[in-house]
Design a protein around this motif. Structure first.
Motif, mmCIF file in Angstrom:
data_model
loop_
_atom_site.group_PDB
_atom_site.id
_atom_site.type_symbol
_atom_site.label_atom_id
_atom_site.label_comp_id
_atom_site.label_asym_id
_atom_site.label_seq_id
_atom_site.Cartn_x
_atom_site.Cartn_y
_atom_site.Cartn_z
ATOM 1 N N ASN A 2 0.858 -1.187 0.000
ATOM 2 C CA ASN A 2 0.000 0.000 0.000
ATOM 3 C C ASN A 2 0.889 1.231 0.000
ATOM 4 O OD1 ASN A 2 -1.852 1.984 0.321
ATOM 5 N ND2 ASN A 2 -2.638 1.274 2.269
ATOM 6 N N PHE A 5 -1.778 5.407 -2.714
ATOM 7 C CA PHE A 5 -2.554 5.790 -3.897
ATOM 8 C C PHE A 5 -3.704 4.812 -4.096
ATOM 9 C CE2 PHE A 5 1.566 7.662 -5.206
ATOM 10 C CZ PHE A 5 1.149 8.958 -5.408
ATOM 11 N N ASP A 6 -4.879 5.327 -4.365
ATOM 12 C CA ASP A 6 -6.029 4.493 -4.703
ATOM 13 C C ASP A 6 -6.012 4.348 -6.224
ATOM 14 O OD1 ASP A 6 -8.428 3.234 -5.107
ATOM 15 O OD2 ASP A 6 -9.637 4.746 -4.088
ATOM 16 N N TRP A 7 -5.188 3.408 -6.724
ATOM 17 C CA TRP A 7 -4.981 3.280 -8.172
ATOM 18 C C TRP A 7 -6.267 3.040 -8.952
ATOM 19 C CZ3 TRP A 7 -1.146 5.503 -10.236
ATOM 20 C CH2 TRP A 7 0.063 5.602 -9.564
ATOM 21 N N PRO A 8 -7.186 2.176 -8.489
ATOM 22 C CA PRO A 8 -8.429 2.004 -9.256
ATOM 23 C C PRO A 8 -9.201 3.313 -9.431
ATOM 24 C CG PRO A 8 -8.169 0.188 -7.731
ATOM 25 C CD PRO A 8 -7.101 1.199 -7.393
ATOM 26 N N ALA A 9 -9.293 4.111 -8.358
ATOM 27 C CA ALA A 9 -10.006 5.394 -8.457
ATOM 28 C C ALA A 9 -9.263 6.376 -9.361
ATOM 29 C CB ALA A 9 -10.195 5.997 -7.072
ATOM 30 N N LEU A 10 -7.933 6.422 -9.241
ATOM 31 C CA LEU A 10 -7.148 7.322 -10.097
ATOM 32 C C LEU A 10 -7.252 6.918 -11.566
ATOM 33 C CD1 LEU A 10 -3.948 7.836 -7.924
ATOM 34 C CD2 LEU A 10 -5.749 9.502 -8.424
#
Length: 69
Positions: A2, A5-10
């Protein structure tokens, strides 16, 4: 792993919201993506604490790298 960064949201914001191609999305720096998404954080001036946080997050060289110059 972790990294904060919230990669799916970005990716949704960049690929679907902004209509970027995958190549264009992955070529962006986090600061460029934040600017494109319209973050209000860019309105405040960066103070020394903000600069220190950026320098810690994105160092010019690795901690174990020896400076030859």
């Amino acid at each position: 792993m972790n990294n904060g960064f919230d990669w799916p949201a970005l990716m949704r914001a960049g690929l679907h919201g902004l209509g970027l191609s995958p190549d264009a999305f992955w070529a962006l720096t986090p600061a460029e993506l934040q600017l494109m998404l319209g973050s209000d954080a860019s309105k405040a001036p960066m103070l020394s604490g903000g600069l220190a946080a950026l320098m810690a997050a994105y160092p010019d060289k690795k901690k174990d790298q020896i400076d030859d110059g």
